[in-house]
Design a protein around this motif. Structure first.
Motif, PDB file in Angstrom:
ATOM      1  N   LEU A 227       0.824  -1.202   0.000  1.00  0.00           N
ATOM      2  CA  LEU A 227       0.000   0.000   0.000  1.00  0.00           C
ATOM      3  C   LEU A 227       0.862   1.257   0.000  1.00  0.00           C
ATOM      4  N   GLU A 228       2.020   1.211   0.667  1.00  0.00           N
ATOM      5  CA  GLU A 228       2.917   2.372   0.674  1.00  0.00           C
ATOM      6  C   GLU A 228       3.365   2.720  -0.737  1.00  0.00           C
ATOM      7  N   GLU A 229       3.619   1.693  -1.547  1.00  0.00           N
ATOM      8  CA  GLU A 229       4.044   1.948  -2.930  1.00  0.00           C
ATOM      9  C   GLU A 229       2.911   2.552  -3.753  1.00  0.00           C
ATOM     10  N   GLN A 230       1.682   2.117  -3.480  1.00  0.00           N
ATOM     11  CA  GLN A 230       0.550   2.706  -4.196  1.00  0.00           C
ATOM     12  C   GLN A 230       0.377   4.170  -3.817  1.00  0.00           C
ATOM     13  N   VAL A 231       0.591   4.510  -2.540  1.00  0.00           N
ATOM     14  CA  VAL A 231       0.525   5.903  -2.107  1.00  0.00           C
ATOM     15  C   VAL A 231       1.558   6.735  -2.854  1.00  0.00           C
TER      16      VAL A 231
ATOM     17  N   ASP B  82       9.529   9.259   3.698  1.00  0.00           N
ATOM     18  CA  ASP B  82       9.031   7.946   4.097  1.00  0.00           C
ATOM     19  C   ASP B  82       8.074   8.062   5.282  1.00  0.00           C
ATOM     20  N   ALA B  83       8.365   9.003   6.188  1.00  0.00           N
ATOM     21  CA  ALA B  83       7.489   9.194   7.346  1.00  0.00           C
ATOM     22  C   ALA B  83       6.108   9.684   6.911  1.00  0.00           C
ATOM     23  N   GLU B  84       6.055  10.586   5.946  1.00  0.00           N
ATOM     24  CA  GLU B  84       4.767  11.078   5.457  1.00  0.00           C
ATOM     25  C   GLU B  84       3.991   9.972   4.751  1.00  0.00           C
ATOM     26  N   VAL B  85       4.690   9.164   3.967  1.00  0.00           N
ATOM     27  CA  VAL B  85       4.032   8.039   3.293  1.00  0.00           C
ATOM     28  C   VAL B  85       3.476   7.061   4.326  1.00  0.00           C
ATOM     29  N   ALA B  86       4.249   6.825   5.381  1.00  0.00           N
ATOM     30  CA  ALA B  86       3.781   5.931   6.448  1.00  0.00           C
ATOM     31  C   ALA B  86       2.540   6.497   7.132  1.00  0.00           C
ATOM     32  N   ASP B  87       2.504   7.817   7.335  1.00  0.00           N
ATOM     33  CA  ASP B  87       1.340   8.444   7.956  1.00  0.00           C
ATOM     34  C   ASP B  87       0.110   8.330   7.050  1.00  0.00           C
ATOM     35  N   LEU B  88       0.290   8.581   5.773  1.00  0.00           N
ATOM     36  CA  LEU B  88      -0.825   8.448   4.836  1.00  0.00           C
ATOM     37  C   LEU B  88      -1.347   7.017   4.817  1.00  0.00           C
ATOM     38  N   THR B  89      -0.424   6.058   4.837  1.00  0.00           N
ATOM     39  CA  THR B  89      -0.824   4.657   4.847  1.00  0.00           C
ATOM     40  C   THR B  89      -1.568   4.310   6.131  1.00  0.00           C
ATOM     41  N   ALA B  90      -1.126   4.879   7.250  1.00  0.00           N
ATOM     42  CA  ALA B  90      -1.821   4.654   8.523  1.00  0.00           C
ATOM     43  C   ALA B  90      -3.245   5.207   8.465  1.00  0.00           C
ATOM     44  N   TYR B  91      -3.413   6.364   7.829  1.00  0.00           N
ATOM     45  CA  TYR B  91      -4.758   6.913   7.704  1.00  0.00           C
ATOM     46  C   TYR B  91      -5.631   6.000   6.843  1.00  0.00           C
ATOM     47  N   LEU B  92      -5.100   5.523   5.728  1.00  0.00           N
ATOM     48  CA  LEU B  92      -5.874   4.621   4.882  1.00  0.00           C
ATOM     49  C   LEU B  92      -6.254   3.351   5.639  1.00  0.00           C
ATOM     50  N   ALA B  93      -5.328   2.857   6.460  1.00  0.00           N
ATOM     51  CA  ALA B  93      -5.617   1.654   7.237  1.00  0.00           C
ATOM     52  C   ALA B  93      -6.697   1.889   8.282  1.00  0.00           C
ATOM     53  N   SER B  94      -6.925   3.153   8.645  1.00  0.00           N
ATOM     54  CA  SER B  94      -7.958   3.470   9.645  1.00  0.00           C
ATOM     55  C   SER B  94      -9.357   3.540   9.047  1.00  0.00           C
ATOM     56  N   LEU B  95      -9.467   3.495   7.727  1.00  0.00           N
ATOM     57  CA  LEU B  95     -10.763   3.630   7.060  1.00  0.00           C
ATOM     58  C   LEU B  95     -11.465   2.273   7.043  1.00  0.00           C
ATOM     59  N   GLU B  96     -12.451   2.136   7.886  1.00  0.00           N
ATOM     60  CA  GLU B  96     -13.180   0.876   8.002  1.00  0.00           C
ATOM     61  C   GLU B  96     -14.312   0.810   6.979  1.00  0.00           C
ATOM     62  N   PRO B  97     -14.692  -0.402   6.559  1.00  0.00           N
ATOM     63  CA  PRO B  97     -15.869  -0.527   5.681  1.00  0.00           C
ATOM     64  C   PRO B  97     -17.104   0.032   6.377  1.00  0.00           C
ATOM     65  N   PRO B  98     -18.054   0.551   5.621  1.00  0.00           N
ATOM     66  CA  PRO B  98     -19.266   1.100   6.242  1.00  0.00           C
ATOM     67  C   PRO B  98     -20.130  -0.009   6.799  1.00  0.00           C
ATOM     68  N   PRO B  99     -21.002   0.312   7.744  1.00  0.00           N
ATOM     69  CA  PRO B  99     -21.918  -0.712   8.258  1.00  0.00           C
ATOM     70  C   PRO B  99     -22.871  -1.167   7.166  1.00  0.00           C
ATOM     71  N   PRO B 100     -23.308  -2.428   7.222  1.00  0.00           N
ATOM     72  CA  PRO B 100     -24.228  -2.919   6.183  1.00  0.00           C
ATOM     73  C   PRO B 100     -25.589  -2.255   6.296  1.00  0.00           C
ATOM     74  N   THR B 101     -26.303  -2.246   5.195  1.00  0.00           N
ATOM     75  CA  THR B 101     -27.666  -1.739   5.208  1.00  0.00           C
ATOM     76  C   THR B 101     -28.613  -2.860   5.636  1.00  0.00           C
ATOM     77  N   THR B 102     -29.748  -2.488   6.160  1.00  0.00           N
ATOM     78  CA  THR B 102     -30.720  -3.484   6.609  1.00  0.00           C
ATOM     79  C   THR B 102     -31.562  -3.957   5.430  1.00  0.00           C
ATOM     80  N   ASP B 103     -31.995  -5.182   5.486  1.00  0.00           N
ATOM     81  CA  ASP B 103     -32.828  -5.749   4.423  1.00  0.00           C
ATOM     82  C   ASP B 103     -33.628  -6.903   5.005  1.00  0.00           C
ATOM     83  N   ASP B 104     -34.485  -7.484   4.200  1.00  0.00           N
ATOM     84  CA  ASP B 104     -35.291  -8.621   4.606  1.00  0.00           C
ATOM     85  C   ASP B 104     -34.380  -9.826   4.863  1.00  0.00           C
ATOM     86  N   PRO B 105     -34.355 -10.361   6.102  1.00  0.00           N
ATOM     87  CA  PRO B 105     -33.455 -11.488   6.403  1.00  0.00           C
ATOM     88  C   PRO B 105     -33.665 -12.683   5.481  1.00  0.00           C
TER      89      PRO B 105
END
Length: 578
Positions: free
Chosen positions: A440-444, A459-482
């Protein structure tokens, strides 16, 4: 003049004890101010904080924080009500709206009400309010009874939209409002009395992050960006502003209400470039007006406030704090107050001169984490050549604009690819649509160098950016008919979709030939993760499918798959649950 506010709010606790000290001790919180409101006949500024869920109270004559109270879990907006005695605070993290009495120096919470998940904005309408919820793609209509000793709030209705709403504006006819797409360029014209959508219009835009009605009630003003699919991320296309531009768009309110198609909406409008070659204006956002009709626009990516004495005039710029998120002019029209989200301050700008005579610190803050430092880089247009764009410009709030861009992500030009969501990105190795990058650092580094054409980062800035990307969690799922989810899971399994989309991330670390080919001959693609897929608006490598249904009903993905309409409904229910 109607003062235009854009704001956000938070969770209930008691006010801080001030005793006789006019400057009370304030907690060491990370606050992230995002919204402002002036109350108490212009003497008090309220600041809504998105991370701490608190409301900061500033005495404007002395420009000092005199109180702070937690009123929510994470505030997003403040909506003053017409009586001048109350306002609504939108608690995004708590999925609530908080009713507040602002007649005292320490605002009093009068009540709370649950609304559709992920609320971000509220506006007052006759007899009530409307709340926009981005993640759940809904508007919630509230009835408000403010007279008497016990004001009340009730949910009067809900409405689903075909896009994720964010900014809203009540139109001067007293009957309609406009809700804008948080990521793309769609607008919903809503009759709030009937609670019905009269029209969905599309303008050439994305990242609509500011929208207000002009003081003369004739113009709807929007701040947004525009990405040209035909441009490439070459240095020349970035330098000359051919790839991405930053705009103010003026739409006639008469056209907004009467246009029969998308071109008709634009006929009487105007488009203003906020920046130019060598002086770009990345990520325009919150908009305000001074007392003489002058226009103010927060340039969130540039840490500046653009100021023009009239609509259509070239703006001058004032330096403010990091990522200005809200702007509000005092009733006298002399000073503009700007919420500096990442500096945790409020900048005071003199409207006549553009000077910043003071900055109000909201309180002590903790040491920044690597992810916090990375967020400062992610949202900064100074990461790019000339300040045309930030990472946020294409990956709004870590998500996607749903547009395609011709980058070197696939190691060539000529085949624009859909901009991916970054939510959960750290767990979806490899990266790029052809799976060409294993770290991921190389993609940044590659994105900064070949897409943004910014200066090389440490390298420190790239590491910080990568840390921020790693903090981005998937959104919660939407509700639907089970039951529909269970049937859809069976379709997913029987059609062996997990060969490319394996749980728990619903992707695989390989490229796969699924019967698609791009303009330069690529046949094998990196399967995107499906967590949060129900919140996206474009699909497949080039965004050709404009809805989840189109993936199966029109594109017959993968490899000519034929499903019944009922099976598609069930499969979509399962995918939305991820």
């Amino acid at each position: 003049m109607k003062t235009i506010l854009l704001a956000m709010a938070a969770l209930a606790a008691g006010p801080i004890e001030t005793e006789n000290d006019p400057s009370p001790p304030l907690p060491r919180w990370s606050r992230r101010p995002v919204a402002l409101a002036i109350v108490d006949e212009g003497r008090t500024l309220l600041v809504a904080n998105s991370r701490s869920g608190s409301l900061s109270v500033i005495d404007l004559p002395t420009r000092r924080v005199i109180d702070e109270a937690r009123i929510g879990r994470g505030l997003a907006h403040l909506a003053p009500l017409a009586d001048g005695r109350h306002l609504l605070a939108v608690d995004r993290a708590g999925d609530e709206v908080v009713l507040i009495d602002v007649r005292k120096r320490s605002p009093e919470v009068l009540g709370r009400i649950s609304v559709a998940p992920d609320p971000v904005r509220a506006i007052a309408i006759e007899g009530g309010a409307v709340v926009a919820s981005t993640g759940s793609r809904r508007l919630t209509f509230l009835d408000l009874a403010l007279e008497g000793t016990s004001p009340t709030m009730n949910v009067a209705g809900r409405m689903e939209l075909p896009f994720a709403p964010r900014e809203m504006a009540a139109l001067p006819d007293g009957r309609h409002l406009v809700a804008a797409d948080a990521f793309g360029g769609r607008l919903a014209i809503v009759d709030h009395r009937r609670r019905s959508v009269e029209a969905i219009r599309a303008i050439p835009a994305h990242n609509i992050r500011g929208m207000v009605v002009s003081p003369d009630d004739r113009t709807l003003v929007l701040a947004h960006q525009y990405l040209d699919r035909l441009a490439r991320t070459t240095f020349d296309d970035v330098h000359w502003g051919l790839l991405i531009r930053n705009h103010l768009r003026m739409l006639s309110i008469e056209d907004v209400l009467s246009a029969r198609d998308d071109p008709g909406l634009l006929v009487g409008g105007r488009l203003i470039d906020l920046g130019d070659v060598g002086h770009a204006a990345g990520d325009p956002g919150a908009i305000g007006f001074d007392g003489l009709g002058g226009l103010l626009v927060a340039l969130a990516g540039m840490d500046e406030l653009a100021m023009a004495s009239a609509i259509g005039e070239g703006p001058r710029r004032a330096v403010v704090g990091r990522e200005p998120a809200a702007v509000l002019v005092d009733p006298a029209g002399r000073f503009a107050y700007v919420a500096d989200r990442l500096d945790e301050t409020v900048s005071v700008v003199e409207v006549a001169t553009g000077e910043r005579p003071s900055t109000i610190a909201l309180g002590p803050t903790p040491e920044l984490s690597p992810a916090d430092r990375g967020e400062r880089l992610f949202t900064s247009a100074r990461l790019s050549h000339d300040g045309w764009m930030s990472c946020q410009s294409c990956h709004s709030d870590g998500q996607t604009s749903g547009l395609a861009c011709d980058t070197l992500g696939d190691q060539s030009y000529g085949a624009p690819k859909l901009i991916p969501s970054l939510l959960g990105v750290a767990r979806t190795k490899p990266w790029t649509w052809i799976g060409a990058v294993d770290r991921l650092e190389e993609q940044v580094k590659k994105s900064i160098a070949t897409t943004m054409h910014g200066t090389k980062r440490t390298d420190a800035e790239v590491a910080d950016l990568t840390a921020y990307l790693a903090s981005l969690e998937p959104p919660p799922p939407t509700t639907d008919d089970p039951a529909a989810i269970d049937r859809g899971r069976a379709v997913f399994e029987s059609r062996q979709c997990a060969q490319c989309h394996e749980p728990p991330t619903y992707t695989t670390p390989k490229v796969v030939d699924v019967g698609l080919i791009d303009e330069v001959g690529h046949r094998s693609f990196n399967p995107p993760g499906l967590r949060g897929v129900g919140r996206r608006d474009a699909f497949l490598h080039d965004g050709r499918a404009r809805s989840l249904r189109d993936v199966f009903a029109r594109e017959h993905h993968p490899r000519g798959l034929i499903l019944t309409p009922e099976a598609i409904d069930d499969l979509m229910a399962f995918l939305r649950s991820l």
